[in-house]
Design a protein around this motif. Structure first.
Motif, PDB file in Angstrom:
ATOM      1  N   TYR A  86       0.835  -1.201   0.000  1.00 45.89           N
ATOM      2  CA  TYR A  86       0.000   0.000   0.000  1.00 45.89           C
ATOM      3  C   TYR A  86       0.872   1.254   0.000  1.00 45.89           C
ATOM      4  O   TYR A  86       2.009   1.246   0.484  1.00 45.89           O
ATOM      5  CB  TYR A  86      -0.890   0.041   1.248  1.00 45.89           C
ATOM      6  N   SER A  87       0.302   2.335  -0.504  1.00 45.84           N
ATOM      7  CA  SER A  87       1.001   3.614  -0.468  1.00 45.84           C
ATOM      8  C   SER A  87      -0.001   4.753  -0.604  1.00 45.84           C
ATOM      9  O   SER A  87      -1.026   4.608  -1.282  1.00 45.84           O
ATOM     10  CB  SER A  87       2.025   3.703  -1.608  1.00 45.84           C
ATOM     11  N   ASP A  88       0.296   5.871   0.064  1.00 43.67           N
ATOM     12  CA  ASP A  88      -0.491   7.078  -0.181  1.00 43.67           C
ATOM     13  C   ASP A  88       0.319   8.079  -0.998  1.00 43.67           C
ATOM     14  O   ASP A  88      -0.066   9.240  -1.112  1.00 43.67           O
ATOM     15  CB  ASP A  88      -0.981   7.692   1.135  1.00 43.67           C
ATOM     16  N   LYS A  89       1.438   7.625  -1.558  1.00 44.50           N
ATOM     17  CA  LYS A  89       2.325   8.495  -2.339  1.00 44.50           C
ATOM     18  C   LYS A  89       2.451   8.077  -3.798  1.00 44.50           C
ATOM     19  O   LYS A  89       2.690   8.902  -4.663  1.00 44.50           O
ATOM     20  CB  LYS A  89       3.716   8.521  -1.692  1.00 44.50           C
ATOM     21  N   ASP A 142       0.888   5.147  -6.960  1.00 45.14           N
ATOM     22  CA  ASP A 142      -0.279   4.322  -7.282  1.00 45.14           C
ATOM     23  C   ASP A 142       0.051   3.125  -8.152  1.00 45.14           C
ATOM     24  O   ASP A 142      -0.846   2.425  -8.622  1.00 45.14           O
ATOM     25  CB  ASP A 142      -1.360   5.165  -7.956  1.00 45.14           C
ATOM     26  N   ARG A 152      -0.428   2.896  10.114  1.00 46.63           N
ATOM     27  CA  ARG A 152      -0.299   4.274  10.594  1.00 46.63           C
ATOM     28  C   ARG A 152       0.929   4.970  10.017  1.00 46.63           C
ATOM     29  O   ARG A 152       1.031   6.194  10.094  1.00 46.63           O
ATOM     30  CB  ARG A 152      -0.221   4.294  12.117  1.00 46.63           C
ATOM     31  N   LEU A 186       1.871   4.941   6.869  1.00 44.78           N
ATOM     32  CA  LEU A 186       1.745   5.313   5.460  1.00 44.78           C
ATOM     33  C   LEU A 186       1.931   6.813   5.253  1.00 44.78           C
ATOM     34  O   LEU A 186       2.394   7.250   4.198  1.00 44.78           O
ATOM     35  CB  LEU A 186       0.386   4.873   4.903  1.00 44.78           C
ATOM     36  N   GLY A 187       1.565   7.607   6.254  1.00 42.99           N
ATOM     37  CA  GLY A 187       1.716   9.057   6.132  1.00 42.99           C
ATOM     38  C   GLY A 187       3.115   9.560   6.419  1.00 42.99           C
ATOM     39  O   GLY A 187       3.391  10.756   6.232  1.00 42.99           O
ATOM     40  N   THR A 218       7.781   5.122   1.422  1.00 36.83           N
ATOM     41  CA  THR A 218       7.109   5.172   0.124  1.00 36.83           C
ATOM     42  C   THR A 218       5.921   4.234   0.074  1.00 36.83           C
ATOM     43  O   THR A 218       4.854   4.575  -0.451  1.00 36.83           O
ATOM     44  CB  THR A 218       8.101   4.818  -1.004  1.00 36.83           C
ATOM     45  N   ALA A 219       6.095   3.036   0.615  1.00 37.60           N
ATOM     46  CA  ALA A 219       5.032   2.034   0.576  1.00 37.60           C
ATOM     47  C   ALA A 219       5.213   1.078   1.748  1.00 37.60           C
ATOM     48  O   ALA A 219       6.280   1.027   2.363  1.00 37.60           O
ATOM     49  CB  ALA A 219       5.052   1.268  -0.747  1.00 37.60           C
ATOM     50  N   LEU A 265      -8.842   0.640   4.892  1.00 39.58           N
ATOM     51  CA  LEU A 265      -8.406   0.304   3.545  1.00 39.58           C
ATOM     52  C   LEU A 265      -9.162  -0.923   3.052  1.00 39.58           C
ATOM     53  O   LEU A 265      -9.542  -1.788   3.831  1.00 39.58           O
ATOM     54  CB  LEU A 265      -6.901   0.014   3.526  1.00 39.58           C
ATOM     55  N   ASP A 320      -7.471  -1.060  -2.761  1.00 34.20           N
ATOM     56  CA  ASP A 320      -6.486  -0.028  -2.430  1.00 34.20           C
ATOM     57  C   ASP A 320      -5.032  -0.477  -2.535  1.00 34.20           C
ATOM     58  O   ASP A 320      -4.138   0.367  -2.637  1.00 34.20           O
ATOM     59  CB  ASP A 320      -6.731   0.487  -1.006  1.00 34.20           C
TER      60      ASP A 320
END
Length: 279
Positions: free
Chosen positions: A117-120, A122, A193, A195-196, A201-202, A215, A220
């Protein structure tokens, strides 16, 4: 028929209070099974079984585990009668480390495919040289994460997954790391927690913790573990002296039933996969 649920967190005082509450229940009378379980999806599945009437006259006294409380320690010490949170490689490694061998699996229920997973970013192709990837730090899930990254084409391991002893796999088993990824081990309950964190990165996250973090693994994750021929099915575990108890047998049968499989498929949309057929 009744259902009790208490929540046991990682703080020592909460743990003591939770088990004190648990010990005052009707557990131990042969009809009530005190079971420690992770909240998502384990407690939800247990509550569905209890509410469906599948256990007949038997009851569950659910100890919902949060944080890093060791549900195997609770079981081995006799504070609970069963647990439901782990896969077989984890159980084998835990008993090896603790020098015990009296915990046995009596049902294999579902698979929670781990994902990246990543929030940075895709997609995998956006991972760059030197990026940091967070993975679970416990032995078997650390190894599982490394092999997930190999499946994603990011690493090459020196032993094929099917031949690997996951209890001894470390970073030294990475044969090739073409993007010079920095692999960082974090407690599995804390990874979502992170991920931010600007430095990460992931992250490879177990699906139960991904679900708890809001998620949806099937949607996701930028890469997900294959479910077919996967050895990481989650188990119902008891002490060997209790494996033939009637309430244990009843719960094992309910967990492996087509009805439970159908409920898992309907409610988790591929994020949790039943081991047994719905037919």
């Amino acid at each position: 028929m009744s259902l009790r649920r208490i929540v046991v967190a990682s703080a020592a005082l909460t743990l003591a209070a939770g088990l004190a509450a648990c010990s005052s229940s009707e557990g131990g009378d042969g009809t009530t099974l005190r079971i420690a379980a992770s909240s998502t999806p384990h407690v939800e599945i247990l509550e569905q079984i209890e509410n469906s009437g599948a256990l007949g006259d038997y009851d569950l006294d659910i100890v919902e585990i949060t944080g890093e409380v060791d549900a195997n320690e609770l079981l081995e010490a006799g504070d609970v009668d069963a647990n439901y949170f782990q896969h077989e490689p984890y159980l084998i490694d835990w008993q090896k480390q603790k020098g015990v061998d009296n915990l046995v699996a009596v049902a294999d229920v579902h698979l929670e495919p781990i994902g990246l997973y990543s929030d940075k970013i895709d997609s995998l192709d956006r991972i760059e040289d030197g990026d940091t990837i967070a993975v679970p730090r416990d032995t078997t899930n650390f190894a599982r994460a490394l092999y997930l990254l190999e499946s994603a084409g990011l690493l090459e391991m020196d032993v094929p997954f099917e031949d690997a002893d996951l209890s001894v796999v470390t970073e030294s088993n990475i044969k090739s790391n073409p993007k010079n990824l920095n692999i960082v081990g974090i407690e599995r309950a804390q990874i979502a927690r992170q991920l931010g964190d600007a430095q990460i990165t992931a992250a490879v996250i177990n699906s139960n913790y991904a679900l708890e973090a809001g998620l949806t693994p099937a949607e996701d994750a930028i890469f997900v573990e294959e479910a077919e021929d996967n050895p990481f099915a989650n188990l119902l575990v008891v002490r060997d002296e209790n494996e033939n108890d009637a309430v244990v047998v009843a719960l094992a049968e309910a967990l492996e039933s087509p009805e439970t499989a159908a409920w898992i498929e309907e409610n988790y949309s591929g994020s949790v996969v039943p081991v047994h057929s719905t037919n």
